[in-house]
Design a protein around this motif. Structure first.
Motif, short mmCIF file in Angstrom:
data_model
loop_
_atom_site.label_atom_id
_atom_site.label_comp_id
_atom_site.label_asym_id
_atom_site.label_seq_id
_atom_site.Cartn_x
_atom_site.Cartn_y
_atom_site.Cartn_z
N ASN A 17 0.82 -1.21 0.00
CA ASN A 17 0.00 0.00 0.00
C ASN A 17 0.86 1.26 0.00
N GLN A 18 1.27 1.67 -1.18
CA GLN A 18 2.07 2.88 -1.32
C GLN A 18 1.18 4.11 -1.18
N TYR A 72 -9.52 1.73 4.47
CA TYR A 72 -8.27 1.01 4.75
C TYR A 72 -7.44 1.73 5.80
N GLU A 73 -7.40 3.06 5.74
CA GLU A 73 -6.65 3.83 6.72
C GLU A 73 -7.32 3.79 8.09
N GLU A 74 -8.63 3.63 8.11
CA GLU A 74 -9.35 3.54 9.38
C GLU A 74 -9.09 2.19 10.06
N SER A 75 -9.04 1.13 9.28
CA SER A 75 -8.89 -0.20 9.90
C SER A 75 -8.23 -1.17 8.93
N LYS A 76 -7.24 -1.88 9.46
CA LYS A 76 -6.59 -2.95 8.69
C LYS A 76 -7.26 -4.30 8.97
N GLN A 77 -8.28 -4.29 9.84
CA GLN A 77 -8.99 -5.52 10.17
C GLN A 77 -10.02 -5.81 9.08
N ILE A 128 -6.22 8.73 -0.59
CA ILE A 128 -5.26 9.19 0.40
C ILE A 128 -4.16 8.14 0.60
N THR A 129 -4.36 6.95 0.07
CA THR A 129 -3.35 5.89 0.06
C THR A 129 -3.84 4.81 -0.89
N MET A 130 -3.01 3.84 -1.15
CA MET A 130 -3.41 2.70 -1.98
C MET A 130 -4.08 1.66 -1.08
N PRO A 131 -5.38 1.40 -1.29
CA PRO A 131 -6.06 0.45 -0.40
C PRO A 131 -5.82 -1.00 -0.81
N VAL A 188 -15.44 5.00 16.75
CA VAL A 188 -14.21 5.53 17.34
C VAL A 188 -13.37 4.35 17.76
N ALA A 189 -12.06 4.54 17.82
CA ALA A 189 -11.16 3.45 18.20
C ALA A 189 -11.52 2.92 19.58
N ASP A 190 -11.39 1.62 19.74
CA ASP A 190 -11.73 0.94 20.98
C ASP A 190 -10.47 0.81 21.84
N ALA A 191 -10.44 1.49 22.96
CA ALA A 191 -9.27 1.47 23.83
C ALA A 191 -9.03 0.10 24.46
N GLU A 192 -10.08 -0.70 24.52
CA GLU A 192 -9.95 -2.02 25.13
C GLU A 192 -9.55 -3.08 24.12
N ARG A 193 -9.74 -2.79 22.85
CA ARG A 193 -9.33 -3.72 21.77
C ARG A 193 -8.65 -2.89 20.69
N LEU A 194 -7.40 -2.58 20.92
CA LEU A 194 -6.68 -1.72 19.98
C LEU A 194 -6.65 -2.36 18.60
N GLY A 195 -6.92 -1.53 17.59
CA GLY A 195 -7.01 -2.03 16.23
C GLY A 195 -8.46 -2.20 15.78
N TYR A 196 -9.37 -2.16 16.75
CA TYR A 196 -10.80 -2.29 16.46
C TYR A 196 -11.52 -1.01 16.89
#
Length: 347
Positions: A114-115, A214-219, A288-291, A311-319
């Protein structure tokens, strides 16, 4: 008796000449002539190279460059050098080597992830094929090519789908670009094109939204839901309010060059930019990036739900935590902001 002596002499001379010729044939053509210990060695012959260029690469790989030169001249290879990547196997004879570098141009695997820009992509590709980064950038940004194929500089990065592909090493910049267009058109088959039409977006718009997802979540298992949030906002005319677009807008400014924004603040939301999705309705003008392909398919197959916020989950980072109402979202946001502050992340 005299005639017999002449005949015997001629016969012996013939055998001697034949032996010399046989020795030459064996020495020049059939005797192993490699000087390396690995199973294979590779040479890369640039476009426009001559025989001297080839010989310079082969010299450390051969026991006897002279015999190779002699046979290459005999087989007219000297005037028929072809660019590409070629393998020399341990124990090859001169004849085998010439045959290999004449016809066995090997493909190379070209990979890119993802360039974030065409410039970054060009640098990545230039390390894998013969074309240099400047010629690649020129080809990628060619206005006539972009206009003809419904792209512009803001959307051009979306033509390049991150994956691994086979190319010949001596592929030109235009050759790489044109092949990527074919891969793009193959990706946008009838099924994907119909889905884009059904959700009211063009392929370029789908990829633009996918870059935000894609920038919001890699999951991968969460991208469908995030795509659904943005589709809900578009449907009701609500600003996308996507933090990744704010960061992208900021990074275009000298003030934020070579910095990392870990926390989007109100001052960032005031940046004047077509990529500021807090101040402007609809999609930004480009990626804004290559998805990843997963994010593109997430937009095409977005989850249908009633969430408008996350919003990002502080208890499950990445989610993320999702909400239907602003009050519920604000509660979730306060929890995450407290987490950021506890980690000393203030900007």
């Amino acid at each position: 008796m005299y005639i017999k002596k002449i005949l015997w002499t001629l016969a012996i001379l013939g055998l001697f000449v034949s032996a010399i010729f046989a020795y030459f044939v064996y020495n020049a053509m059939l005797r192993p002539n490699t000087a390396f210990n690995n199973d294979k060695a590779y040479i890369y012959i640039p476009t426009g190279a001559n025989f001297d260029d080839v010989a310079n690469q082969l010299e450390p790989l051969l026991n006897d460059l002279g015999s190779f030169h002699t046979l290459a001249k005999q087989k007219k290879y000297i005037d028929n050098v072809r660019p590409g990547k070629y393998a020399i196997k341990k124990g090859m004879s001169n004849n085998d080597i010439i045959n290999s570098i004449r016809i066995n141009n090997l493909p190379v695997k070209v990979s890119f992830n993802n360039q974030v820009s065409l410039e970054k992509l060009a640098g990545r590709i230039a390390n894998q094929i013969e074309a240099d980064s400047l010629s690649l950038i020129e080809a990628m940004k060619d206005a006539d090519f972009l206009n003809k194929n419904n792209f512009n500089e803001a959307t051009a990065l979306g033509m390049y789908l991150p994956n691994s592909y086979e190319f010949f090493w001596n592929t030109s910049a235009n050759g790489f670009r044109d092949r990527m267009l074919k891969e793009f058109n193959r990706f946008w088959n009838e099924d994907r094109t119909n889905k884009a039409h059904e959700i009211g977006l063009s392929p370029n718009q789908v990829i633009t939204l996918a870059s935000i997802v894609y920038e919001e979540s890699k999951q991968v298992n969460e991208q469908l839901r995030i795509a659904g949030v943005y589709m809900n906002r578009l449907k009701i005319g609500m600003p996308l309010q996507a933090d990744p677009t704010i960061k992208f807008a900021a990074y275009q400014l000298p003030k934020y060059k070579n910095t990392i924004i870990k926390r989007v603040l109100n001052v960032h939301k005031e940046i004047e930019s077509p990529y500021n999705t807090y101040k402007r309705l609809g999609l930004p003008p480009g990626l804004i990036t290559m998805p990843d392909i997963s994010a593109i398919d997430a937009v095409l197959n977005f989850e249908k739900h009633k969430f408008l916020y996350f919003v990002a989950d502080a208890e499950r980072l990445g989610y993320h935590k999702f909400a239907r109402t602003l009050s519920e979202h604000n509660k979730n946001a306060r929890e995450y902001h407290r987490y950021l502050s506890s980690q000393g992340i203030i900007r």
